[in-house]
Design a protein around this motif. Structure first.
Motif, PDB file in Angstrom:
ATOM      1  N   PHE A 124     -37.524 -14.451  22.223  1.00  0.00           N
ATOM      2  CA  PHE A 124     -36.082 -14.432  22.437  1.00  0.00           C
ATOM      3  C   PHE A 124     -35.687 -15.517  23.435  1.00  0.00           C
ATOM      4  CE2 PHE A 124     -36.748 -10.380  20.538  1.00  0.00           C
ATOM      5  CZ  PHE A 124     -35.560 -10.067  19.896  1.00  0.00           C
ATOM      6  N   HIS A 125     -34.471 -15.994  23.268  1.00  0.00           N
ATOM      7  CA  HIS A 125     -33.953 -17.052  24.141  1.00  0.00           C
ATOM      8  C   HIS A 125     -33.923 -16.561  25.591  1.00  0.00           C
ATOM      9  CE1 HIS A 125     -31.200 -20.081  25.786  1.00  0.00           C
ATOM     10  NE2 HIS A 125     -31.516 -20.831  24.730  1.00  0.00           N
ATOM     11  N   PRO A 126     -34.265 -17.435  26.537  1.00  0.00           N
ATOM     12  CA  PRO A 126     -34.258 -17.036  27.955  1.00  0.00           C
ATOM     13  C   PRO A 126     -32.942 -16.441  28.427  1.00  0.00           C
ATOM     14  CG  PRO A 126     -35.372 -19.135  27.700  1.00  0.00           C
ATOM     15  CD  PRO A 126     -34.796 -18.804  26.362  1.00  0.00           C
ATOM     16  N   ASP A 127     -31.822 -16.870  27.838  1.00  0.00           N
ATOM     17  CA  ASP A 127     -30.524 -16.328  28.239  1.00  0.00           C
ATOM     18  C   ASP A 127     -30.416 -14.830  27.955  1.00  0.00           C
ATOM     19  OD1 ASP A 127     -29.827 -18.855  29.011  1.00  0.00           O
ATOM     20  OD2 ASP A 127     -28.506 -19.257  27.304  1.00  0.00           O
ATOM     21  N   ASN A 128     -31.248 -14.317  27.067  1.00  0.00           N
ATOM     22  CA  ASN A 128     -31.187 -12.901  26.687  1.00  0.00           C
ATOM     23  C   ASN A 128     -32.213 -12.029  27.416  1.00  0.00           C
ATOM     24  OD1 ASN A 128     -30.609 -14.155  23.415  1.00  0.00           O
ATOM     25  ND2 ASN A 128     -29.066 -13.197  24.710  1.00  0.00           N
ATOM     26  N   ARG A 130     -32.732 -11.015  30.516  1.00  0.00           N
ATOM     27  CA  ARG A 130     -32.249  -9.993  31.451  1.00  0.00           C
ATOM     28  C   ARG A 130     -31.676  -8.803  30.688  1.00  0.00           C
ATOM     29  NH1 ARG A 130     -27.853 -10.977  36.368  1.00  0.00           N
ATOM     30  NH2 ARG A 130     -27.847  -8.829  37.137  1.00  0.00           N
ATOM     31  N   LEU A 131     -30.908  -9.080  29.644  1.00  0.00           N
ATOM     32  CA  LEU A 131     -30.327  -8.016  28.833  1.00  0.00           C
ATOM     33  C   LEU A 131     -31.427  -7.202  28.149  1.00  0.00           C
ATOM     34  CD1 LEU A 131     -27.984  -6.557  27.409  1.00  0.00           C
ATOM     35  CD2 LEU A 131     -28.018  -8.404  25.694  1.00  0.00           C
ATOM     36  N   ILE A 132     -32.431  -7.882  27.631  1.00  0.00           N
ATOM     37  CA  ILE A 132     -33.528  -7.202  26.943  1.00  0.00           C
ATOM     38  C   ILE A 132     -34.259  -6.261  27.885  1.00  0.00           C
ATOM     39  CG2 ILE A 132     -35.764  -7.546  25.827  1.00  0.00           C
ATOM     40  CD1 ILE A 132     -34.610 -10.173  24.691  1.00  0.00           C
ATOM     41  N   ARG A 133     -34.543  -6.713  29.094  1.00  0.00           N
ATOM     42  CA  ARG A 133     -35.243  -5.863  30.075  1.00  0.00           C
ATOM     43  C   ARG A 133     -34.442  -4.597  30.373  1.00  0.00           C
ATOM     44  NH1 ARG A 133     -36.379 -10.989  32.502  1.00  0.00           N
ATOM     45  NH2 ARG A 133     -38.617 -11.487  32.360  1.00  0.00           N
ATOM     46  N   GLU A 134     -33.138  -4.764  30.534  1.00  0.00           N
ATOM     47  CA  GLU A 134     -32.294  -3.624  30.852  1.00  0.00           C
ATOM     48  C   GLU A 134     -32.204  -2.656  29.673  1.00  0.00           C
ATOM     49  OE1 GLU A 134     -29.852  -1.052  32.981  1.00  0.00           O
ATOM     50  OE2 GLU A 134     -31.236  -2.640  33.568  1.00  0.00           O
ATOM     51  N   ARG A 135     -32.128  -3.176  28.457  1.00  0.00           N
ATOM     52  CA  ARG A 135     -32.080  -2.315  27.269  1.00  0.00           C
ATOM     53  C   ARG A 135     -33.380  -1.515  27.125  1.00  0.00           C
ATOM     54  NH1 ARG A 135     -28.646  -3.366  22.934  1.00  0.00           N
ATOM     55  NH2 ARG A 135     -30.334  -3.564  21.405  1.00  0.00           N
ATOM     56  N   PRO A 145     -31.355   5.387  21.290  1.00  0.00           N
ATOM     57  CA  PRO A 145     -31.258   4.012  20.795  1.00  0.00           C
ATOM     58  C   PRO A 145     -30.308   3.178  21.648  1.00  0.00           C
ATOM     59  CG  PRO A 145     -30.995   5.601  19.008  1.00  0.00           C
ATOM     60  CD  PRO A 145     -30.932   6.384  20.286  1.00  0.00           C
ATOM     61  N   ALA A 146     -30.534   1.883  21.650  1.00  0.00           N
ATOM     62  CA  ALA A 146     -29.648   0.964  22.369  1.00  0.00           C
ATOM     63  C   ALA A 146     -28.525   0.521  21.431  1.00  0.00           C
ATOM     64  CB  ALA A 146     -30.433  -0.255  22.853  1.00  0.00           C
ATOM     65  N   PRO A 147     -27.353   0.185  21.980  1.00  0.00           N
ATOM     66  CA  PRO A 147     -26.243  -0.278  21.141  1.00  0.00           C
ATOM     67  C   PRO A 147     -26.594  -1.578  20.416  1.00  0.00           C
ATOM     68  CG  PRO A 147     -25.497   0.280  23.364  1.00  0.00           C
ATOM     69  CD  PRO A 147     -26.993   0.259  23.403  1.00  0.00           C
ATOM     70  N   LEU A 148     -25.943  -1.801  19.291  1.00  0.00           N
ATOM     71  CA  LEU A 148     -26.131  -3.037  18.539  1.00  0.00           C
ATOM     72  C   LEU A 148     -25.585  -4.214  19.349  1.00  0.00           C
ATOM     73  CD1 LEU A 148     -27.018  -4.005  15.632  1.00  0.00           C
ATOM     74  CD2 LEU A 148     -24.581  -3.967  15.072  1.00  0.00           C
ATOM     75  N   VAL A 149     -26.391  -5.285  19.453  1.00  0.00           N
ATOM     76  CA  VAL A 149     -25.959  -6.473  20.187  1.00  0.00           C
ATOM     77  C   VAL A 149     -26.347  -7.728  19.401  1.00  0.00           C
ATOM     78  CG1 VAL A 149     -26.144  -5.402  22.466  1.00  0.00           C
ATOM     79  CG2 VAL A 149     -28.112  -6.603  21.497  1.00  0.00           C
ATOM     80  N   GLU A 150     -25.724  -8.843  19.791  1.00  0.00           N
ATOM     81  CA  GLU A 150     -26.095 -10.135  19.225  1.00  0.00           C
ATOM     82  C   GLU A 150     -26.936 -10.888  20.256  1.00  0.00           C
ATOM     83  OE1 GLU A 150     -22.882 -12.421  17.675  1.00  0.00           O
ATOM     84  OE2 GLU A 150     -22.030 -10.737  16.533  1.00  0.00           O
ATOM     85  N   GLU A 151     -28.048 -11.434  19.793  1.00  0.00           N
ATOM     86  CA  GLU A 151     -28.930 -12.205  20.663  1.00  0.00           C
ATOM     87  C   GLU A 151     -29.429 -13.429  19.899  1.00  0.00           C
ATOM     88  OE1 GLU A 151     -31.924  -9.396  21.764  1.00  0.00           O
ATOM     89  OE2 GLU A 151     -30.655  -8.352  23.212  1.00  0.00           O
ATOM     90  N   ARG A 152     -30.177 -14.263  20.596  1.00  0.00           N
ATOM     91  CA  ARG A 152     -30.773 -15.446  19.956  1.00  0.00           C
ATOM     92  C   ARG A 152     -32.288 -15.358  20.035  1.00  0.00           C
ATOM     93  NH1 ARG A 152     -28.103 -20.512  22.765  1.00  0.00           N
ATOM     94  NH2 ARG A 152     -28.134 -19.094  24.552  1.00  0.00           N
ATOM     95  N   ILE A 153     -32.921 -15.646  18.925  1.00  0.00           N
ATOM     96  CA  ILE A 153     -34.381 -15.660  18.890  1.00  0.00           C
ATOM     97  C   ILE A 153     -34.862 -17.105  18.857  1.00  0.00           C
ATOM     98  CG2 ILE A 153     -34.531 -13.434  17.723  1.00  0.00           C
ATOM     99  CD1 ILE A 153     -35.121 -14.996  15.117  1.00  0.00           C
ATOM    100  N   VAL A 154     -36.104 -17.308  19.280  1.00  0.00           N
ATOM    101  CA  VAL A 154     -36.737 -18.624  19.245  1.00  0.00           C
ATOM    102  C   VAL A 154     -37.918 -18.544  18.275  1.00  0.00           C
ATOM    103  CG1 VAL A 154     -37.858 -20.443  20.565  1.00  0.00           C
ATOM    104  CG2 VAL A 154     -36.079 -19.029  21.649  1.00  0.00           C
TER     105      VAL A 154
END
Length: 204
Positions: A124-128, A130-135, A145-154
Protein backbone atom coordinates in the motif's frame (compact mmCIF):
# COMPACT_ATOMS: atom_id res chain seq x y z
CA UNK A 1 -21.93 -3.68 -1.09
CA UNK A 2 -18.28 -4.56 -0.90
CA UNK A 3 -18.41 -4.34 2.89
CA UNK A 4 -21.44 -6.61 2.92
CA UNK A 5 -19.51 -9.10 0.82
CA UNK A 6 -16.69 -8.95 3.34
CA UNK A 7 -19.16 -9.73 6.15
CA UNK A 8 -20.50 -12.70 4.19
CA UNK A 9 -16.97 -13.99 3.59
CA UNK A 10 -16.22 -13.44 7.29
CA UNK A 11 -19.23 -15.62 8.09
CA UNK A 12 -17.99 -18.28 5.67
CA UNK A 13 -14.52 -18.04 7.28
CA UNK A 14 -16.03 -18.35 10.72
CA UNK A 15 -17.96 -21.44 9.53
CA UNK A 16 -14.61 -23.14 8.90
CA UNK A 17 -13.80 -22.86 12.61
CA UNK A 18 -17.18 -23.86 14.08
CA UNK A 19 -18.28 -27.38 15.02
CA UNK A 20 -21.69 -28.72 15.87
CA UNK A 21 -22.59 -29.83 19.38
CA UNK A 22 -24.63 -32.96 19.76
CA UNK A 23 -25.31 -35.28 22.67
CA UNK A 24 -24.89 -38.99 23.07
CA UNK A 25 -28.10 -41.04 22.81
CA UNK A 26 -29.21 -42.82 25.93
CA UNK A 27 -28.31 -46.53 26.14
CA UNK A 28 -31.04 -49.13 25.61
CA UNK A 29 -32.40 -51.00 28.58
CA UNK A 30 -30.83 -54.40 29.29
CA UNK A 31 -32.38 -57.67 28.13
CA UNK A 32 -33.66 -58.52 31.65
CA UNK A 33 -35.57 -55.28 32.15
CA UNK A 34 -39.04 -55.60 33.55
CA UNK A 35 -41.94 -54.42 31.37
CA UNK A 36 -43.02 -52.39 34.37
CA UNK A 37 -41.14 -49.10 33.93
CA UNK A 38 -41.88 -48.16 37.50
CA UNK A 39 -40.01 -51.07 39.07
CA UNK A 40 -36.64 -50.65 40.75
CA UNK A 41 -35.08 -53.16 38.34
CA UNK A 42 -36.16 -51.08 35.33
CA UNK A 43 -34.84 -47.89 36.89
CA UNK A 44 -31.48 -49.51 37.59
CA UNK A 45 -31.27 -50.81 34.01
CA UNK A 46 -32.09 -47.42 32.53
CA UNK A 47 -29.45 -45.68 34.60
CA UNK A 48 -26.55 -47.94 33.68
CA UNK A 49 -23.59 -46.00 32.15
CA UNK A 50 -22.69 -46.38 28.48
CA UNK A 51 -19.77 -48.84 28.08
CA UNK A 52 -16.48 -47.10 27.35
CA UNK A 53 -16.02 -48.76 23.96
CA UNK A 54 -19.48 -47.65 22.83
CA UNK A 55 -18.84 -44.06 23.94
CA UNK A 56 -15.49 -44.08 22.13
CA UNK A 57 -17.11 -45.42 18.95
CA UNK A 58 -19.79 -42.74 19.03
CA UNK A 59 -17.17 -40.05 19.58
CA UNK A 60 -15.18 -41.29 16.57
CA UNK A 61 -18.32 -41.23 14.42
CA UNK A 62 -19.13 -37.68 15.50
CA UNK A 63 -15.58 -36.48 14.80
CA UNK A 64 -15.67 -38.14 11.37
CA UNK A 65 -18.95 -36.38 10.50
CA UNK A 66 -17.66 -33.01 11.68
CA UNK A 67 -14.38 -33.45 9.79
CA UNK A 68 -16.22 -34.27 6.57
CA UNK A 69 -18.52 -31.27 7.00
CA UNK A 70 -15.56 -29.00 7.71
CA UNK A 71 -13.71 -30.23 4.63
CA UNK A 72 -16.77 -29.62 2.45
CA UNK A 73 -17.18 -26.11 3.85
CA UNK A 74 -13.50 -25.31 3.24
CA UNK A 75 -13.74 -26.49 -0.36
CA UNK A 76 -16.86 -24.40 -1.03
CA UNK A 77 -15.25 -21.31 0.54
CA UNK A 78 -12.02 -21.75 -1.43
CA UNK A 79 -13.99 -22.09 -4.67
CA UNK A 80 -15.94 -18.89 -3.90
CA UNK A 81 -12.75 -17.00 -3.11
CA UNK A 82 -11.00 -18.14 -6.28
CA UNK A 83 -14.03 -17.19 -8.42
CA UNK A 84 -14.22 -13.70 -6.96
CA UNK A 85 -13.38 -10.93 -9.48
CA UNK A 86 -12.05 -8.84 -6.58
CA UNK A 87 -8.69 -9.32 -4.93
CA UNK A 88 -8.88 -11.11 -1.59
CA UNK A 89 -6.01 -11.45 0.84
CA UNK A 90 -5.55 -12.45 4.47
CA UNK A 91 -2.88 -10.89 6.65
CA UNK A 92 -1.70 -11.88 10.10
CA UNK A 93 0.78 -9.85 12.16
CA UNK A 94 1.15 -7.50 9.17
CA UNK A 95 2.26 -10.36 6.88
CA UNK A 96 0.34 -11.79 3.93
CA UNK A 97 -0.66 -15.42 4.54
CA UNK A 98 -3.13 -15.93 1.66
CA UNK A 99 -4.10 -14.36 -1.68
CA UNK A 100 -6.55 -15.37 -4.40
CA UNK A 101 -5.84 -15.25 -8.13
CA UNK A 102 -7.52 -11.86 -8.58
CA UNK A 103 -5.28 -10.30 -5.91
CA UNK A 104 -2.17 -11.62 -7.62
CA UNK A 105 -3.32 -10.15 -10.94
CA UNK A 106 -4.20 -6.85 -9.27
CA UNK A 107 -0.69 -6.52 -7.83
CA UNK A 108 0.92 -7.58 -11.14
CA UNK A 109 2.57 -10.60 -9.54
CA UNK A 110 4.74 -12.56 -12.02
CA UNK A 111 4.18 -16.31 -12.34
CA UNK A 112 7.45 -17.04 -10.54
CA UNK A 113 6.68 -14.66 -7.63
CA UNK A 114 4.31 -14.67 -4.68
CA UNK A 115 2.72 -12.19 -2.26
CA UNK A 116 2.81 -14.56 0.70
CA UNK A 117 5.03 -13.46 3.61
CA UNK A 118 5.30 -9.90 2.27
CA UNK A 119 4.51 -7.00 4.59
CA UNK A 120 1.02 -5.60 4.13
CA UNK A 121 2.55 -2.12 4.17
CA UNK A 122 4.78 -2.92 1.19
CA UNK A 123 1.63 -3.32 -0.90
CA UNK A 124 0.00 0.00 0.00
CA UNK A 125 1.05 3.57 -0.67
CA UNK A 126 2.92 5.19 2.24
CA UNK A 127 0.22 7.87 2.47
CA UNK A 128 -2.20 5.15 3.60
CA UNK A 129 -0.03 3.44 6.21
CA UNK A 130 -1.25 5.43 9.20
CA UNK A 131 -4.88 4.78 8.28
CA UNK A 132 -4.20 1.07 7.77
CA UNK A 133 -2.56 0.72 11.20
CA UNK A 134 -5.51 2.39 12.88
CA UNK A 135 -8.06 0.25 11.01
CA UNK A 136 -6.23 -2.93 11.97
CA UNK A 137 -6.02 -1.85 15.62
CA UNK A 138 -9.74 -1.11 15.78
CA UNK A 139 -10.79 -4.34 14.06
CA UNK A 140 -8.72 -6.53 16.35
CA UNK A 141 -9.96 -4.67 19.42
CA UNK A 142 -13.66 -4.63 18.50
CA UNK A 143 -14.00 -7.75 16.36
CA UNK A 144 -16.01 -5.70 13.85
CA UNK A 145 -15.44 -4.98 10.14
CA UNK A 146 -13.85 -1.69 9.16
CA UNK A 147 -15.77 0.83 7.02
CA UNK A 148 -15.26 0.82 3.26
CA UNK A 149 -12.47 3.22 2.25
CA UNK A 150 -10.50 4.21 -0.83
CA UNK A 151 -6.75 3.63 -0.75
CA UNK A 152 -3.84 3.26 -3.16
CA UNK A 153 -1.88 0.09 -3.67
CA UNK A 154 1.65 -0.27 -5.04
CA UNK A 155 1.99 -3.15 -7.50
CA UNK A 156 5.15 -5.23 -7.66
CA UNK A 157 6.20 -3.37 -10.82
CA UNK A 158 5.77 -0.01 -9.07
CA UNK A 159 2.45 0.92 -10.68
CA UNK A 160 0.06 2.70 -8.30
CA UNK A 161 -3.63 1.82 -8.52
CA UNK A 162 -6.70 3.07 -6.68
CA UNK A 163 -8.87 0.56 -4.84
CA UNK A 164 -11.88 0.32 -2.57
CA UNK A 165 -10.93 -1.65 0.54
CA UNK A 166 -13.29 -3.69 2.71
CA UNK A 167 -11.75 -5.51 5.68
CA UNK A 168 -12.94 -7.65 8.56
CA UNK A 169 -11.31 -9.55 11.42
CA UNK A 170 -11.28 -13.35 11.51
CA UNK A 171 -9.53 -16.12 13.41
CA UNK A 172 -8.28 -19.63 12.75
CA UNK A 173 -6.04 -22.18 14.44
CA UNK A 174 -3.04 -19.83 14.01
CA UNK A 175 -4.77 -16.91 15.72
CA UNK A 176 -6.35 -13.54 14.79
CA UNK A 177 -6.10 -12.30 11.20
CA UNK A 178 -7.58 -9.69 8.88
CA UNK A 179 -9.36 -10.52 5.64
CA UNK A 180 -9.18 -7.79 2.99
CA UNK A 181 -11.22 -7.38 -0.20
CA UNK A 182 -9.82 -5.03 -2.88
CA UNK A 183 -11.92 -3.61 -5.72
CA UNK A 184 -9.97 -1.81 -8.46
CA UNK A 185 -11.47 1.63 -9.19
CA UNK A 186 -8.49 3.07 -11.08
CA UNK A 187 -10.25 3.45 -14.43
CA UNK A 188 -13.43 4.77 -12.85
CA UNK A 189 -11.54 7.48 -11.01
CA UNK A 190 -9.53 8.33 -14.15
CA UNK A 191 -12.72 8.79 -16.18
CA UNK A 192 -14.26 10.93 -13.43
CA UNK A 193 -11.20 13.21 -13.48
CA UNK A 194 -11.33 13.49 -17.27
CA UNK A 195 -15.02 14.42 -17.16
CA UNK A 196 -14.34 17.00 -14.47
CA UNK A 197 -11.62 18.59 -16.62
CA UNK A 198 -13.99 18.84 -19.58
CA UNK A 199 -16.69 20.45 -17.44
CA UNK A 200 -14.22 22.95 -16.00
CA UNK A 201 -12.99 23.93 -19.48
CA UNK A 202 -16.54 24.48 -20.66
CA UNK A 203 -17.23 26.75 -17.71
CA UNK A 204 -14.22 28.98 -18.36
Amino acid sequence: TRQGAAREQESLSAALLSSSQDSYPSPDAGPHSSPDAGTAESQISDSRPVPLHRAHSRLEERVARQTAALRETEERYRALVEMSPDGILIQRNDRIVFTNSAARRLFHVPEDAELKDRSIYALFHPDNHRLIRERIRRMLASGRPAPLVEERIVCLDGVVREVEVAACPMADAQGPAIQVVLHDITERRRLEREILKVVEREQE
